[in-house]
Design a protein around this motif. Structure first.
Motif, PDB file in Angstrom:
ATOM      1  N   CYS A   6      96.290  -1.865   1.888  1.00 56.08           N
ATOM      2  CA  CYS A   6      95.089  -2.285   0.939  1.00 56.08           C
ATOM      3  C   CYS A   6      94.201  -2.843   1.853  1.00 56.08           C
ATOM      4  O   CYS A   6      94.134  -3.004   2.959  1.00 56.08           O
ATOM      5  N   LEU A   7      93.329  -3.323   0.834  1.00 52.69           N
ATOM      6  CA  LEU A   7      91.955  -3.987   1.581  1.00 52.69           C
ATOM      7  C   LEU A   7      92.221  -5.239   2.573  1.00 52.69           C
ATOM      8  O   LEU A   7      91.764  -5.338   3.560  1.00 52.69           O
ATOM      9  N   CYS A   8      93.203  -6.012   2.086  1.00 52.06           N
ATOM     10  CA  CYS A   8      93.219  -7.226   2.674  1.00 52.06           C
ATOM     11  C   CYS A   8      94.435  -7.083   3.595  1.00 52.06           C
ATOM     12  O   CYS A   8      94.741  -8.186   4.369  1.00 52.06           O
ATOM     13  N   GLY A   9      95.069  -6.161   3.797  1.00 51.14           N
ATOM     14  CA  GLY A   9      96.355  -5.696   4.762  1.00 51.14           C
ATOM     15  C   GLY A   9      97.598  -6.056   4.203  1.00 51.14           C
ATOM     16  O   GLY A   9      98.506  -6.234   5.020  1.00 51.14           O
ATOM     17  N   ALA A  10      97.833  -7.046   3.292  1.00 50.69           N
ATOM     18  CA  ALA A  10      98.988  -7.438   2.966  1.00 50.69           C
ATOM     19  C   ALA A  10      99.994  -6.520   2.669  1.00 50.69           C
ATOM     20  O   ALA A  10     101.375  -6.731   2.806  1.00 50.69           O
ATOM     21  N   CYS A  73      97.824  -4.229  -4.720  1.00 49.61           N
ATOM     22  CA  CYS A  73      98.363  -5.430  -3.874  1.00 49.61           C
ATOM     23  C   CYS A  73      97.822  -6.514  -5.073  1.00 49.61           C
ATOM     24  O   CYS A  73      96.630  -6.686  -5.530  1.00 49.61           O
ATOM     25  N   GLU A  75      96.974  -9.623  -4.001  1.00 46.60           N
ATOM     26  CA  GLU A  75      96.257 -10.256  -3.332  1.00 46.60           C
ATOM     27  C   GLU A  75      94.562  -9.856  -3.472  1.00 46.60           C
ATOM     28  O   GLU A  75      93.638 -10.650  -3.836  1.00 46.60           O
ATOM     29  N   CYS A  76      94.545  -8.421  -3.366  1.00 45.64           N
ATOM     30  CA  CYS A  76      93.267  -8.139  -3.065  1.00 45.64           C
ATOM     31  C   CYS A  76      92.819  -7.119  -4.419  1.00 45.64           C
ATOM     32  O   CYS A  76      91.605  -6.529  -4.494  1.00 45.64           O
TER      33      CYS A  76
HETATM   34 ZN   LIG Z   1      95.589  -6.425  -0.264  1.00 44.69          ZN
END
Ligand SMILES: [Zn+2]
Ligand SMILES: [Zn+2]
Length: 143
Positions: A6-10, A73, A75-76
């Motif tokens: 994902c964009l934030c890497g989580a 995700c 988060e993001c």
């Molecule tokens: Zn993310």
């Protein structure tokens, strides 16, 4: 090998493949879920798919009459992949989340009746107003 995140890497995922199908879906559900005119979708076997990190799911009844589950995700908010109940043996990766999205080679555009003119694709694909026969496992289309 299909690796992505994902964009934030989580959230990260990987699949050894093979690609079972590669399409661009223009159904209204995919448009709304993504904010785009069409979602690039890559089907891979669920048995060998691996994912780490937190996920949230949206469940909307798709064209198959079964819930189309889109995983994102928390988060993001990146949409990562689908786990359709109508095709529980596969995962439908949204190709924009691949680490190397150039490995995505779509062959068909589906639900093109719902595709706006501004979302026409730059490469020629076999076009279908709904799902081609034999039925391409759905990303969740509502036609
Ligand atoms: Zn993310
Ligand atoms: Zn769709």
């Amino acid at each position: 090998m299909f690796n992505g995140k994902c964009l934030c890497g989580a959230v990260q995922y990987s699949s050894p493949g093979p690609a079972l199908f590669s399409v661009v879906c223009h159904c209204r559900d995919c448009q709304r879920a993504s904010g785009t005119g069409g979602v690039p979708v890559l089907g891979v076997p669920k048995a060998s798919f691996r994912q780490v990190g937190p996920l949230k799911q949206s469940r909307v009844v798709g064209g198959s009459g079964r819930p189309a589950v889109r995983n994102f995700c928390p988060e993001c908010g990146s949409l990562l992949f689908g786990t359709p109940e109508s095709a529980s043996e596969m995962v439908t990766i949204y190709a924009g989340t691949l680490d190397d999205s150039s490995v995505f080679c779509p062959t068909e555009a589906i639900f093109v009746r719902q595709r706006p003119a501004w979302a026409a694709l730059a490469i020629p694909l076999s076009e279908h107003s709904a799902l081609p026969q034999p039925q391409t496992p759905n990303c969740g289309g509502a036609d």
